[in-house]
Scaffold this motif. Structure first.
Motif, PDB file in Angstrom:
ATOM      1  N   ALA A  19      23.263 -55.594  55.665  1.00  0.00           N
ATOM      2  CA  ALA A  19      23.562 -54.893  54.411  1.00  0.00           C
ATOM      3  C   ALA A  19      22.488 -55.182  53.365  1.00  0.00           C
ATOM      4  O   ALA A  19      22.124 -54.306  52.579  1.00  0.00           O
ATOM      5  CB  ALA A  19      24.935 -55.312  53.877  1.00  0.00           C
ATOM      6  N   MET A  20      21.952 -56.411  53.366  1.00  0.00           N
ATOM      7  CA  MET A  20      21.007 -56.799  52.315  1.00  0.00           C
ATOM      8  C   MET A  20      19.600 -56.247  52.526  1.00  0.00           C
ATOM      9  O   MET A  20      18.810 -56.191  51.597  1.00  0.00           O
ATOM     10  CB  MET A  20      20.941 -58.331  52.218  1.00  0.00           C
ATOM     11  N   ILE A  21      19.265 -55.849  53.749  1.00  0.00           N
ATOM     12  CA  ILE A  21      17.907 -55.353  54.004  1.00  0.00           C
ATOM     13  C   ILE A  21      17.663 -54.040  53.261  1.00  0.00           C
ATOM     14  O   ILE A  21      16.599 -53.814  52.708  1.00  0.00           O
ATOM     15  CB  ILE A  21      17.682 -55.147  55.523  1.00  0.00           C
ATOM     16  N   ASP A  22      18.661 -53.171  53.260  1.00  0.00           N
ATOM     17  CA  ASP A  22      18.492 -51.864  52.626  1.00  0.00           C
ATOM     18  C   ASP A  22      19.834 -51.460  52.009  1.00  0.00           C
ATOM     19  O   ASP A  22      20.493 -50.527  52.474  1.00  0.00           O
ATOM     20  CB  ASP A  22      18.045 -50.848  53.699  1.00  0.00           C
ATOM     21  N   PRO A  23      20.253 -52.187  50.960  1.00  0.00           N
ATOM     22  CA  PRO A  23      21.613 -51.989  50.456  1.00  0.00           C
ATOM     23  C   PRO A  23      21.890 -50.541  50.054  1.00  0.00           C
ATOM     24  O   PRO A  23      22.977 -50.031  50.323  1.00  0.00           O
ATOM     25  CB  PRO A  23      21.707 -52.915  49.236  1.00  0.00           C
ATOM     26  N   ALA A  24      20.919 -49.876  49.452  1.00  0.00           N
ATOM     27  CA  ALA A  24      21.201 -48.529  48.954  1.00  0.00           C
ATOM     28  C   ALA A  24      21.659 -47.628  50.098  1.00  0.00           C
ATOM     29  O   ALA A  24      22.690 -46.963  50.000  1.00  0.00           O
ATOM     30  CB  ALA A  24      19.967 -47.947  48.275  1.00  0.00           C
ATOM     31  N   ARG A  25      20.940 -47.626  51.193  1.00  0.00           N
ATOM     32  CA  ARG A  25      21.320 -46.709  52.267  1.00  0.00           C
ATOM     33  C   ARG A  25      22.411 -47.278  53.169  1.00  0.00           C
ATOM     34  O   ARG A  25      23.371 -46.590  53.513  1.00  0.00           O
ATOM     35  CB  ARG A  25      20.085 -46.331  53.099  1.00  0.00           C
ATOM     36  N   VAL A  26      22.269 -48.569  53.544  1.00  0.00           N
ATOM     37  CA  VAL A  26      23.214 -49.128  54.526  1.00  0.00           C
ATOM     38  C   VAL A  26      24.615 -49.267  53.927  1.00  0.00           C
ATOM     39  O   VAL A  26      25.608 -48.835  54.520  1.00  0.00           O
ATOM     40  CB  VAL A  26      22.707 -50.483  55.061  1.00  0.00           C
ATOM     41  N   ARG A  27      24.679 -49.867  52.731  1.00  0.00           N
ATOM     42  CA  ARG A  27      26.022 -50.066  52.157  1.00  0.00           C
ATOM     43  C   ARG A  27      26.666 -48.735  51.809  1.00  0.00           C
ATOM     44  O   ARG A  27      27.863 -48.541  52.010  1.00  0.00           O
ATOM     45  CB  ARG A  27      25.950 -50.948  50.906  1.00  0.00           C
ATOM     46  N   THR A  28      25.882 -47.790  51.292  1.00  0.00           N
ATOM     47  CA  THR A  28      26.474 -46.496  50.935  1.00  0.00           C
ATOM     48  C   THR A  28      27.037 -45.805  52.173  1.00  0.00           C
ATOM     49  O   THR A  28      28.167 -45.302  52.163  1.00  0.00           O
ATOM     50  CB  THR A  28      25.416 -45.602  50.249  1.00  0.00           C
ATOM     51  N   MET A  29      26.262 -45.814  53.236  1.00  0.00           N
ATOM     52  CA  MET A  29      26.737 -45.178  54.467  1.00  0.00           C
ATOM     53  C   MET A  29      27.995 -45.854  55.004  1.00  0.00           C
ATOM     54  O   MET A  29      28.982 -45.199  55.342  1.00  0.00           O
ATOM     55  CB  MET A  29      25.645 -45.304  55.528  1.00  0.00           C
ATOM     56  N   VAL A  30      27.950 -47.191  55.088  1.00  0.00           N
ATOM     57  CA  VAL A  30      29.096 -47.909  55.649  1.00  0.00           C
ATOM     58  C   VAL A  30      30.332 -47.713  54.780  1.00  0.00           C
ATOM     59  O   VAL A  30      31.417 -47.405  55.289  1.00  0.00           O
ATOM     60  CB  VAL A  30      28.777 -49.414  55.801  1.00  0.00           C
ATOM     61  N   LEU A  31      30.179 -47.865  53.469  1.00  0.00           N
ATOM     62  CA  LEU A  31      31.357 -47.757  52.598  1.00  0.00           C
ATOM     63  C   LEU A  31      31.935 -46.352  52.648  1.00  0.00           C
ATOM     64  O   LEU A  31      33.146 -46.164  52.714  1.00  0.00           O
ATOM     65  CB  LEU A  31      31.002 -48.165  51.167  1.00  0.00           C
ATOM     66  N   PHE A  32      31.051 -45.360  52.651  1.00  0.00           N
ATOM     67  CA  PHE A  32      31.571 -43.990  52.737  1.00  0.00           C
ATOM     68  C   PHE A  32      32.338 -43.802  54.048  1.00  0.00           C
ATOM     69  O   PHE A  32      33.450 -43.257  54.059  1.00  0.00           O
ATOM     70  CB  PHE A  32      30.457 -42.942  52.623  1.00  0.00           C
ATOM     71  N   LEU A  33      31.762 -44.263  55.153  1.00  0.00           N
ATOM     72  CA  LEU A  33      32.433 -44.064  56.451  1.00  0.00           C
ATOM     73  C   LEU A  33      33.746 -44.839  56.521  1.00  0.00           C
ATOM     74  O   LEU A  33      34.706 -44.404  57.167  1.00  0.00           O
ATOM     75  CB  LEU A  33      31.497 -44.456  57.597  1.00  0.00           C
ATOM     76  N   LYS A  34      33.808 -45.996  55.843  1.00  0.00           N
ATOM     77  CA  LYS A  34      35.075 -46.732  55.825  1.00  0.00           C
ATOM     78  C   LYS A  34      36.154 -45.931  55.104  1.00  0.00           C
ATOM     79  O   LYS A  34      37.294 -45.871  55.556  1.00  0.00           O
ATOM     80  CB  LYS A  34      34.898 -48.107  55.185  1.00  0.00           C
ATOM     81  N   VAL A  35      35.786 -45.296  53.974  1.00  0.00           N
ATOM     82  CA  VAL A  35      36.768 -44.460  53.274  1.00  0.00           C
ATOM     83  C   VAL A  35      37.143 -43.276  54.156  1.00  0.00           C
ATOM     84  O   VAL A  35      38.321 -42.943  54.328  1.00  0.00           O
ATOM     85  CB  VAL A  35      36.198 -43.922  51.943  1.00  0.00           C
ATOM     86  N   TRP A  36      36.122 -42.645  54.709  1.00  0.00           N
ATOM     87  CA  TRP A  36      36.348 -41.466  55.547  1.00  0.00           C
ATOM     88  C   TRP A  36      37.319 -41.777  56.698  1.00  0.00           C
ATOM     89  O   TRP A  36      38.311 -41.068  56.896  1.00  0.00           O
ATOM     90  CB  TRP A  36      35.000 -40.970  56.084  1.00  0.00           C
ATOM     91  N   CYS A  37      37.072 -42.865  57.419  1.00  0.00           N
ATOM     92  CA  CYS A  37      37.916 -43.112  58.596  1.00  0.00           C
ATOM     93  C   CYS A  37      39.332 -43.536  58.201  1.00  0.00           C
ATOM     94  O   CYS A  37      40.281 -43.303  58.940  1.00  0.00           O
ATOM     95  CB  CYS A  37      37.249 -44.087  59.569  1.00  0.00           C
ATOM     96  N   LYS A  38      39.470 -44.155  57.021  1.00  0.00           N
ATOM     97  CA  LYS A  38      40.824 -44.484  56.555  1.00  0.00           C
ATOM     98  C   LYS A  38      41.566 -43.209  56.160  1.00  0.00           C
ATOM     99  O   LYS A  38      42.713 -42.995  56.558  1.00  0.00           O
ATOM    100  CB  LYS A  38      40.777 -45.451  55.367  1.00  0.00           C
ATOM    101  N   ARG A  39      40.885 -42.348  55.365  1.00  0.00           N
ATOM    102  CA  ARG A  39      41.559 -41.122  54.912  1.00  0.00           C
ATOM    103  C   ARG A  39      41.887 -40.198  56.078  1.00  0.00           C
ATOM    104  O   ARG A  39      42.894 -39.497  56.065  1.00  0.00           O
ATOM    105  CB  ARG A  39      40.665 -40.372  53.918  1.00  0.00           C
ATOM    106  N   ARG A  40      41.023 -40.175  57.094  1.00  0.00           N
ATOM    107  CA  ARG A  40      41.267 -39.309  58.251  1.00  0.00           C
ATOM    108  C   ARG A  40      42.171 -39.979  59.285  1.00  0.00           C
ATOM    109  O   ARG A  40      42.391 -39.439  60.372  1.00  0.00           O
ATOM    110  CB  ARG A  40      39.943 -38.860  58.898  1.00  0.00           C
TER     111      ARG A  40
END
Ligand code: ATP
Ligand code: MG
Length: 354
Positions: free
Chosen positions: A154-175
């Protein structure tokens, strides 16, 4: 139906990336929430030390790896540094009694589970509108290590990695495709899918393979192994930032579109294993589709995600045939929504997480 022109691709991707950043930021835990969680951890540690004076209570999972959403559960692990200690199941029973007496938590000790834990929860209150849910386990040192590995990624490229992971976590919970108990995949499994994609699928890669980088000095097996598993990885993030720069310049939206495309259409689920350590592997080569136990092995290994350290362990073993079918259906649905490039990208985001 009305004919609608597709939005130009580059403009859509730029605007959708911005939407993703804005969306994810408001889902991050507040500083107050983090402070309350840290207070809870300290309180519990103090109580556990009345039973085992040489113990430490450490956070793992999302609260410690940088992939935490607001109101996420707290995963805690108790380490005991003395030689003669109580068994995990005795500790779970005793700690359960103690917490029941001394605190306002709802307490549920599970001393005879495969991994004995105490489950705790606090009811919502004005200062804590969603309450707290927390699991305490014992001596789960591998989980602490895989938490540290994910944190480094997560710390290597927080902008892209954390955004992608957090979005997918919301997505998979909502779906509703984030329940191992109901045959779908844990959050940990989804995070591993993202890391695999960024390390091994993207070319040029967005992330390096931390487990395959050469160590700075020779390591003994003592130093690199834990319970027989090689847990070494390159964890000097400052040095890594100086030495490693991804030449991949794709935006987070481009990466996300490609993530959905790859896992909905390209990944060969029947034959292959996702391994962030080694890249794509074959199920046969791991014995995860052996003739001898085909009946049960096949049901347990529909979706195969190798644990980064416990390499004979399939993180996705709970995913059933129906579960995988549903997950793939959702990945395709997401791909379709994004292919339509609606005029207002926020609409795509809302539809994705409906
Ligand atoms: P959430 O915010 O949804 O709770 P999380 O990042 O905490 O997400 P969990 O799935 O709760 O993810 O997992 C927490 C930790 O528990 C992981 O970091 C991992 O160490 C361990 N873990 C969870 N599921 C598995 C699994 N199927 N196999 C092995 N370890 C697991
Ligand atoms: Mg968790």
């Amino acid at each position: 139906p009305q004919q609608r022109k597709l939005m130009p691709k580059q403009r859509f991707l730029a605007e959708f990336s911005q939407c993703l950043y804005d969306f994810v930021i408001q889902l991050l835990p507040t500083p107050e929430e983090l402070a309350i969680k840290e207070d809870v951890r300290k309180l519990l540690e103090r109580l556990i030390r009345t039973l085992e004076p040489d113990s430490r209570l450490l956070s793992f999972g999302s609260t410690a790896n940088g992939f935490s959403l607001r109101n996420s559960d707290m995963d805690l692990c108790c380490l005991i540094d003395s030689e003669d200690r109580l068994s995990a199941s005795d500790l779970v029973t005793m700690l359960g009694d103690l917490l029941e007496r001394e605190t306002k938590f709802h307490v549920k000790p599970l001393p005879f589970a495969r991994i004995p834990i105490v489950k705790l929860s606090l009811d919502p209150s004005p200062g804590l509108p969603f309450g707290i849910a927390c699991d305490i386990g014992f001596e789960n040192r591998l989980a602490l290590e895989n938490t540290r590995l994910l944190m480094c990624y997560a710390m290597i490229d927080p902008a892209r990695v954390r955004t992608m992971v957090l979005f997918l976590k919301v997505w998979c919970k909502r779906r509703k495709i984030n329940s191992p108990y109901k045959g779908t995949l844990s959050s940990y499994g989804y995070v591993l899918l993202v890391i695999f994609f960024l390390v091994h699928v993207k070319n040029p890669p967005v992330l390096p393979n931390l487990q395959q980088m050469p160590p700075l000095r020779p390591m003994t097996k003592e130093e690199s192994h834990l319970n027989g598993h090689n847990v070494w990885f390159f964890d000097d993030i400052n040095l890594l930032r100086q030495r490693w720069q991804s030449t991949n310049t794709e935006s987070v939206a481009e990466l996300l579109v490609d993530f959905f495309r790859f896992y909905s259409r390209e990944f060969p689920y029947n034959t292959s294993v996702v391994s962030i350590r080694a890249g794509i592997l074959k199920k046969d080569s791991k014995g995860w589709l052996s003739e001898a136990e085909r009946g049960t092995a096949r049901e347990r290994n529909r979706l195969c995600i190798e644990d980064p350290f416990e390499t004979d362990f399939n993180v996705a073993r709970c995913v059933t045939r129906d579960g995988l079918y549903t997950i793939r259906g959702e990945l395709m649905r997401a791909s379709r929504i994004l292919a339509l490039r609606p005029e207002r990208p926020i609409v795509a985001l809302a539809q994705l997480c409906e």
